[in-house]
Design an enzyme around this catalytic site. Structure first.
Site, short mmCIF file in Angstrom:
data_model
loop_
_atom_site.label_atom_id
_atom_site.label_comp_id
_atom_site.label_asym_id
_atom_site.label_seq_id
_atom_site.Cartn_x
_atom_site.Cartn_y
_atom_site.Cartn_z
N HIS A 93 20.67 -1.00 -45.23
CA HIS A 93 19.94 0.09 -44.62
C HIS A 93 19.90 1.32 -45.50
CE1 HIS A 93 18.43 2.28 -41.07
NE2 HIS A 93 19.49 2.50 -40.53
N SER A 113 23.28 -1.13 -33.81
CA SER A 113 23.93 -0.25 -34.94
C SER A 113 24.19 1.14 -34.10
CB SER A 113 23.02 -0.01 -36.00
OG SER A 113 21.84 0.71 -35.63
#
Lengths: 491, 493
Positions: free
Chosen positions: A133, A415
């Protein structure tokens, strides 16, 4: 405090980075895992992504070990158990990082800054640091040592699926990127490609993107359509049905499993197919509702995208990180207290088609959310391929999580960035749709249209069908799903 | 007052219980349990030598009873079989021998043979006899000697005679054999017209000859009545069809696509060598200190109680168990943990287990399921060659699923799915075929089918079979090595 990397770039470069996204061809992966062969790969973190990616890489013939904080090892925490029971070598940062040729940072976003600060001095000269990410680099402005190569390999599925698809002989769609400021030897792309092959991603399709495009589109998708819209929609639809006298058990079930069922149709054939599952009058109804929803919600989507692009969102969220997640945990607790969450799904049979017929408003919400997110992202300079993956493509994944675990667990599973954004969206969207909901009756949520007459006006139907099919998310969707179908015959 | 219509006969249930009988020196019908209810019409089927004729014949008193009982047999039973035919011909020959006069005997004329029952059975149906003679156009041969008829004609005469005798139960062993299509149709129609008058038991080799009035099918194998199937049970019927197909077809394992073979192995190396294997989860040790070597061509059976680590052990071999990297494992020329991929290992292995079947949740065609065996994948993600497709079709034909190649796999019965997965495992002629309880969860019929397939595979050539089971009755001939696992006391720390 950190500096937002994106904001340091000139506009020209910002736009160029946002627009990066290319569907790679299979023959670009003919070197297999060669670039990683014999290299020592050390994974930081052994959660779902960390463990499952590591299992895949090892089964692809690569040398994988895990590094955990000394405390996690000493206390034999779950991450330690995950790694050791699967036969991996586990060691502390000090023990393993200096030996690593490639370090995979698969810890949660929130831990990136302390983790990277701790490992960077330990890393070998010329080694590679990989993210899944781009948040740490883009939003927090993390500066990586100049001799290190920085890449991103982000499988677009939960860790368990990354493993399951690999074991089947396939993989999951994967996004790769090279951080151009950190590619001293020009080997970033080769490493990222080999990594994608090692996890099986190349078989399901790889998007070549940039750190920036990944972050800005990922944040936007997850907080609006993926998690936010489904959360807000669940709460509104449930309360409306109960208010209208529909059995709460039925209402709870219709929503919990309805998102999954209707987005399954979305996954196969886009928004068009999802609406084609409705009768003609219901389709026109859903279309009209979606148009209305889009008009009401467009400013909200714009605001989310603006806050993401200029860094406001990440700044506010990081303030909460610094404040021990006070907001996040409070909002999570509130979710647990909602009527929908507290009403278990009733023991009633709902057929697949009934989820569509009695969930017209839910279909309209998904359509509005997908199209708005896509339109907003592309308007902000994100290329259609990215926008498609971060909106339409991933919606069924979240819907599937809601079907299994409802909202509280869905939020706990996704997340931290997604969860935080989801609550922001929900808080703004609930009051925004209050008036709209006043006009809603059980014909569009809970009971379905009175179907004694399914006649419709031809001209209107043609108009609606044409509008559905000509939306840009449908055009790019057809192309990308075509790529997928070529490769993944099982879909 | 209710009037009870007079029925032709007072048919009771025929009950055969725990019946064992020997036929000649070499054949035994074993422990037969079979009930024929009134109004049922049965077909007995099975492979050659399976005992189907013997089973039908015990109804007519054939065989030497060893144990068990038969009750409820009706008074008048007719049986038409090769044996009965031979007996009648023998009798006619004896008549000839018995004629001591020095004249050439013409033997008994057909008419006399046909009308023999008239004096014996009050229920003899003269009108029917005339009708049948006309129907089968037998008038020209009525005055000829029975002895001089061809086999087929003899058979027809016997059939007609038996029907005219109008028994309570008629047993017809391969009645359609040697009949032309027209005669066969005639006979079928005739039998159908009599179903209310008499119970029928037909012995047939071919499924497609089963007349539509049949209500039940009995299946024999190795002297046992293995299955009794109600014809309305579509699934059981289909399974039986496949089974019979398999048993009666000259089974050979289809060839494979030789252009896509994994690298050849050193014939002097074992296929698998496990040394001092240890597998533990936390404090629970599943396997401790196990050694095992599998040489090429050595078929093994692996057994052990639940929890003794059978599947775990197999997964160490296939590379599906993560602790294969922490053990001393040599497979197919590779010492594990040296940069090999699991796909390099899997290319030598064909694998079937219940877990695989659970994981094989994809909606692809039957053909593609078999093709996926070439790529060791669940689903198909790689283009298959024409040769591979042809091989897949041969397997489908072998399984009796030829016409279903494009049907979706996930809509098949559990047993059919299992059969396909076995074909998937075999399709590339793997060096090592691992069958982890292949019969688990299968009904009797499918179990027979699977075992038959495995036996064929064991004897077919280059494949070494590793077979896991704990059912004594599912032994496979051809397997001579046995490995028994014991459950460890779990909490050894």
């Amino acid at each position: 405090m950190s500096n937002n990397y994106f904001n340091t770039l000139p506009l020209r470069e910002q736009l160029a980075q946002l627009a990066k996204c290319r569907f790679m061809s299979m023959d670009e992966f003919s070197d297999g895992v060669e670039a990683l062969k014999g290299k020592k790969i050390v994974v930081i973190g052994c959660g779902a992504q960390g463990l499952n990616q590591g299992l895949n890489l090892r089964d692809s013939g690569l040398d994988v070990s895990y590094t955990l904080r000394a405390a996690a090892i000493a206390e034999k925490r779950q991450s330690w158990k995950n790694a050791t029971e699967n036969g991996f070598v586990v060691g502390t940062y000090q023990e393993l990082i200096p030996t690593a040729d490639v370090v995979l940072n698969l810890t949660p976003d929130k831990q990136h800054t302390p983790v990277v600060n701790e490992i960077m001095p330990l890393m070998k000269k010329g080694a590679c640091l990989s993210y899944s990410h781009g948040f740490n680099i883009v939003e927090e402005g993390m500066k990586i040592r100049e001799d290190l190569t920085v890449i991103m390999v982000a499988p677009k599925c939960p860790g368990s699926e990354v493993r399951a698809e690999y074991v089947r002989g396939f993989g999951v769609p994967t996004l790769i990127a090279v951080h151009e400021d950190n590619d001293p030897k020009g080997e970033g792309l080769a490493l990222a490609k080999a990594y994608a092959v090692g996890t099986g991603g190349h078989k399901a399709g790889v998007l070549m993107s940039s750190f920036i495009a990944e972050v800005k589109s990922d944040l936007m998708g997850e907080q609006t359509i993926l998690c936010g819209m489904l959360q807000t929609g669940s709460l509104l639809c449930f309360d409306k049905m109960v208010e209208e006298g529909i059995d709460p058990g039925y209402a709870s079930k219709l929503i919990q499993y309805g998102w999954e069922t209707i987005t399954e149709a979305l996954k196969y054939g886009g928004v068009t197919n999802m609406l084609d599952r409705l009768s003609n009058p219901a389709k026109i109804k859903a279309f009209d509702l979606a148009e209305e929803l889009k008009e009401i919600m467009r400013p909200l989507y714009n605001k989310h995208q603006d806050d993401i692009i200029d860094g406001t969102f990440s700044r506010v969220m990081m303030e909460d990180w610094a404040n021990d997640d006070k907001n996040l945990l409070g909002w999570r607790a509130e979710t647990a207290e909602t009527a929908f969450e507290k009403t278990p799904a009733g023991d009633v049979e709902i057929s697949e088609q009934e989820f569509f017929d009695n969930g017209i408003l839910m279909v309209a919400m998904v359509k509005a959310g997908v199209e708005l997110a896509f339109e907003t992202m592309t308007a902000a300079g994100i290329i259609a391929e990215s926008a498609y993956y971060e909106s339409l493509h991933e919606t069924p994944l979240i819907a599937n999580t809601i079907a299994r675990k409802k909202l509280y667990e869905m939020n706990a599973t996704i997340s931290d960035t997604a969860e935080y954004g989801c609550y922001l969206y929900n808080h703004a969207c609930l009051p925004l749709l209050a008036d709209f909901m006043k006009g809603i009756k059980t014909d569009v949520i809970g009971k379905g249209l009175d179907t004694t007459d399914t006649g419709v006006d031809n001209a209107r139907l043609i108009e609606v069908n044409a509008a559905l099919r000509s939306h840009p998310v449908e055009a790019i969707g057809a192309v990308l799903r075509g790529h997928m179908a070529d490769m993944k015959k099982i879909v | 007052m209710t009037q009870i219509l007079p029925s032709h006969t007072e048919m009771n249930s025929i009950k055969i219980e725990n019946y064992t009988a020997v036929f000649g020196e070499s054949f035994t019908l074993n422990n037969i349990n079979w009930t024929l209810e009134p109004n049922q019409h049965w077909v007995i089927t099975g492979a050659n030598g399976s005992g189907k004729s013997a089973l039908s014949a015990i109804l007519a008193g054939a065989g030497e009873r060893i144990s068990g009982s038969i009750s409820g047999l009706p008074k008048h039973i007719e049986i038409i079989s090769f044996e009965a035919q031979a007996e009648l011909i023998e009798r006619e020959l004896k008549k000839d021998d018995a004629d001591i006069m020095d004249v050439i005997s013409e033997g008994t004329p057909v008419r006399e043979i046909l009308e023999e029952g008239k004096a014996i059975y009050p229920e003899f149906d003269s009108a029917l006899l005339d009708q049948l003679v006309a129907m089968f156009k037998l008038e020209p041969m009525l005055d000829r000697s029975f002895r001089k008829l061809s086999t087929g004609e003899t058979r027809k005469i016997m059939l007609i005679r038996a029907l005219a005798n109008n028994p309570d139960l008629i047993i017809l062993d391969e009645p359609f054999d040697g009949l032309d299509a027209a005669s066969m149709q005639l006979l079928q129609d005739l039998l159908k017209s009599k179903i209310d008058a008499m119970a029928m038991v037909l012995v047939l080799n071919r499924f497609d000859e089963i007349p539509d009035f049949i209500t039940h099918i009995a299946y024999t194998d190795q002297g046992k009545l293995q299955h009794s199937v109600d014809i309305n049970n579509k699934q059981a019927y289909d399974d039986l069809y496949q089974l019979l197909h398999l048993k009666t077809t000259e089974l050979s394992v289809p060839a494979t696509d030789l252009s896509d073979r994994p690298p050849a192995l050193n014939p002097n190396d074992p296929l698998v060598r496990l040394t001092n294997i240890k597998v533990a989860y936390g404090d629970a040790t599943i396997i401790d200190g196990l050694d095992w070597t599998i040489e090429p061509g050595q078929h093994w059976q692996l057994s052990g109680p639940n929890g003794s680590g059978k599947t775990c052990l197999l997964n160490l071999i296939t590379g599906d168990h993560p602790q294969c990297y922490t053990n001393n494992i040599f497979v197919f020329g590779m010492q594990r943990g040296n940069g090999e991929t699991i796909w390099q290992i899997k290319q030598y292995i064909g694998y079937v287990s219940t877990a695989l079947q659970w994981e094989y949740r994809v909606s692809i065609s039957l053909r593609n399921v078999i093709l996926s065996g070439f790529h060791d994948s669940i689903g198909v993600y790689t283009k298959s060659t024409d040769k591979q497709k042809a091989v897949a079709d041969q397997w489908l034909a072998l399984l009796g699923m030829k016409d279903r190649a494009n049907e979706p796999y996930n809509q098949l019965s559990f047993g059919d799915q299992r059969l396909l997965l076995i074909a998937r495992a075999m399709v590339k002629h793997p060096t090592l075929l691992i069958l982890d309880e292949p019969c688990l969860g299968l009904d009797d019929i499918n179990r027979q089918l699977v075992l038959a397939l495995i036996e064929k595979i064991c004897t077919s050539g280059d494949t070494t079979v590793l077979y896991v089971n704990h059912h004594a009755e599912d032994q496979i001939s051809g397997i001579s090595q046995f490995k028994q696992l014991e459950k460890l006391d779990a909490q050894s720390s």
